[in-house]
Enzyme design. Structure first.
Site, PDB file in Angstrom:
ATOM      1  N   ASN A   1     -31.001 -51.157  -2.517  1.00 32.00           N
ATOM      2  CA  ASN A   1     -31.892 -50.127  -3.045  1.00 32.00           C
ATOM      3  C   ASN A   1     -31.080 -49.203  -3.950  1.00 32.00           C
ATOM      4  OD1 ASN A   1     -30.567 -48.202  -1.388  1.00 32.00           O
ATOM      5  ND2 ASN A   1     -32.007 -48.559   0.293  1.00 32.00           N
ATOM      6  N   ARG A   2     -31.729 -48.220  -4.522  1.00 32.63           N
ATOM      7  CA  ARG A   2     -31.058 -47.369  -5.512  1.00 32.63           C
ATOM      8  C   ARG A   2     -29.853 -46.645  -4.907  1.00 32.63           C
ATOM      9  NH1 ARG A   2     -35.330 -44.089  -8.266  1.00 32.63           N
ATOM     10  NH2 ARG A   2     -35.328 -42.907  -6.322  1.00 32.63           N
ATOM     11  N   LYS A   3     -30.005 -46.131  -3.689  1.00 35.50           N
ATOM     12  CA  LYS A   3     -28.906 -45.414  -3.029  1.00 35.50           C
ATOM     13  C   LYS A   3     -27.741 -46.357  -2.748  1.00 35.50           C
ATOM     14  CE  LYS A   3     -27.958 -42.663   1.138  1.00 35.50           C
ATOM     15  NZ  LYS A   3     -27.031 -43.584   1.825  1.00 35.50           N
ATOM     16  N   GLU A   4     -28.044 -47.531  -2.201  1.00 33.36           N
ATOM     17  CA  GLU A   4     -26.993 -48.505  -1.896  1.00 33.36           C
ATOM     18  C   GLU A   4     -26.288 -48.968  -3.164  1.00 33.36           C
ATOM     19  OE1 GLU A   4     -29.327 -50.371   2.013  1.00 33.36           O
ATOM     20  OE2 GLU A   4     -29.572 -51.246   0.015  1.00 33.36           O
TER      21      GLU A   4
ATOM     22  N   ASP B   1     -37.943 -54.922   3.703  1.00 29.67           N
ATOM     23  CA  ASP B   1     -38.016 -56.239   4.352  1.00 29.67           C
ATOM     24  C   ASP B   1     -39.035 -57.121   3.641  1.00 29.67           C
ATOM     25  OD1 ASP B   1     -36.298 -55.175   6.282  1.00 29.67           O
ATOM     26  OD2 ASP B   1     -37.938 -54.615   7.616  1.00 29.67           O
TER      27      ASP B   1
END
Length: 490
Positions: A205-208, A275
């Site tokens: 995701n964007r944060k990861e 998921d």
């Protein structure tokens, strides 16, 4: 627009090997109207609770909900939560479950307290041990996964950093999958993307993604630039960055980045949406879809998932409703085959006080003459049923060279017309049996007929209905169109 139905059928033929951190998700719903006198904390008056399969188990549920087969390998403790998960997974059709037990750790369990009125999460309580699996458990996981690769079309690794996908397990599984020619999709948790080296696609995701690339990439161009080093580091085909309401951007090793915007939806709960995305991506890629088709499927699935409460899975039918245009689905729903369904639809209209009309024909090549009759027929009633001759019926009436279009194609063209409310295919030479079933209030026929020559007029008039004759539009006939096309082709 890709063919959703063809892709859906291809997905149903795929088997996905899913490995990752299994969790028990519990949602406690209630109302909050006061503060505890014991401490400055809200008091929730519990109204209901739900138990769901979470983490990588929810990925497996989403795979099965799409119609694909799933082989799921996970890790649990030796406790009540493990027994609950085992029982829940056993009830899920399409999932073959292999659980490795580790008595030294609890089964990961998350309890979320949710305000029913505001659909807001107030508190989450976790029972877990996020330490990597021991060497013995690692080997048991590898022994459970690698032999099952041969039965899979694609591999999906769902990493929640709870101890299943250790560096050793990842290396063994990814290397074995590559040797077997199987693509590997990874939903990563580690900021060190190198541990997933050799995977086909990573889906942070964007944060990861920001943590892994140490960047603040926001735009499609910035994400594409930041992803290049990560692709080289992880030796992967592509990186897909999911960005919630901003949509998702896929950066391939070669070629231009692809951005798919998010669907505008009311978000009720984001639990498990990631998921859903990775499950749909894996299933569609396994079925042979290209990048853009897979992304559009995943984006639509995410929109369905976030509109539900709790840890959600998305079915193929729900995905179909989200992707296909409303007009297409509305037309498709007009075509009914069984007598029971026809009767139920007609009786439903009649119970609402609606006047049901009926007309029929071959409608081989739709032309203005047909449109005139259908429009006039619809104007004479509230709901119009069109009886359509089957292919065999047309052949008996018109000759061996007809029909030009098969019955499904003819039905779809009719159903797309606003004037038509239901299309029923009949196999007999005349529509008499269908008229007796429908018992219309209005029977409409175009052409040079007298009332007594119209098939079914006795049935309609006996029930108090009327027969309406529509003048044909001269210069328009299917036979003339077919003859002209054949003469022009000589």
């Amino acid at each position: 627009m890709f063919d959703f139905d063809d892709l859906s059928q291809a997905i149903a033929r795929q088997t996905v090997l899913c490995v990752g951190d299994l969790m028990l998700d519990e949602f406690v719903y209630g109302e909050v109207s006061r503060i505890s006198p014991e401490a400055p904390a809200p008091v929730i008056a519990v109204q209901r609770s739900e138990i769901n399969i979470g983490g990588a188990g929810n990925v497996a549920r989403n795979i099965a909900a799409l119609g694909a087969r799933c082989i799921f390998v996970g890790l649990v403790g030796d406790d009540a939560a493990a027994a609950q998960l085992e029982a829940e997974l056993a009830r899920e059709p399409g999932i073959e479950t292999v659980l490795v037990r580790d008595a030294s750790r609890p089964t990961t369990r998350k309890v979320r307290f949710v305000s029913e009125h505001f659909s807001a999460h107030m508190l989450r309580a976790d029972w877990e041990r996020a330490a990597p699996a021991s060497g013995e458990i690692e080997q048991r996981l590898i022994d459970a996964i690698v032999p099952r690769l041969a039965r899979a079309d694609i591999v999906l690794l769902s990493d929640y950093a709870k101890g299943v996908l250790t560096a050793r397990v990842l290396r063994n599984v990814i290397d074995a999958a590559r040797r077997a020619g199987k693509r590997v999709i990874v939903d990563p948790k580690s900021a060190n993307l190198a541990i997933y080296r050799g995977a086909s696609v990573l889906t942070p995701n964007r944060k990861e993604f920001s943590e892994a690339t140490r960047s603040r990439a926001e735009t499609e161009q910035e994400i594409a630039a930041a992803a290049q080093d990560a692709i080289y580091l992880a030796d992967c085909e592509a990186i897909l960055v999911t960005q919630s309401e901003r949509g998702m951007t896929l950066v391939p090793r070669q070629g231009d980045a692809i951005h798919v915007p998010a669907y505008p939806v009311k978000v009720r709960d984001v639990s498990g949406a990631g998921d859903t995305v990775v499950a749909v991506l894996a299933a569609t890629l396994a079925a042979g879809a290209g990048w853009e088709e897979a992304l559009r499927m995943a984006s639509a699935a995410a929109a369905v998932a976030v509109s539900k409460q709790g840890t959600a899975s998305v079915t193929s039918a729900e995905l179909r409703r989200k992707i296909l245009p409303h007009a297409y689905r509305a037309a498709e729903e007009k075509i009914i085959a069984g007598d029971g369904e026809i009767l139920a639809r007609v009786e439903g209209w009649r119970s609402e006080g609606l006047r049901v009309g009926f007309t029929n024909g071959c409608f081989d090549i739709l032309h203005p003459g047909h449109v005139k009759v259908l429009t006039a027929a619809r104007a004479a009633c509230d709901r119009l049923v069109v009886g359509l001759n089957s292919d065999a019926s047309v052949k008996r009436l018109k000759g061996e060279s007809r029909p030009v279009q098969d019955e499904r194609a003819r039905a779809e063209v009719l159903a797309a017309l606003e004037a038509v409310d239901l299309v029923a295919i009949f196999t007999e030479d005349t529509p008499l049996r269908l008229i007796e079933l429908v018992r219309p209030s209005v029977l409409v026929k175009g052409g040079d007929y007298t009332r007594e020559q119209v098939v079914g007029h006795e049935v309609v008039e006996a029930g108090g209905g009327e027969v309406i004759l529509i003048d044909i539009l001269k210069g328009h006939s299917t036979t003339a169109l077919v003859d002209r096309a054949r003469s022009d082709g000589r």
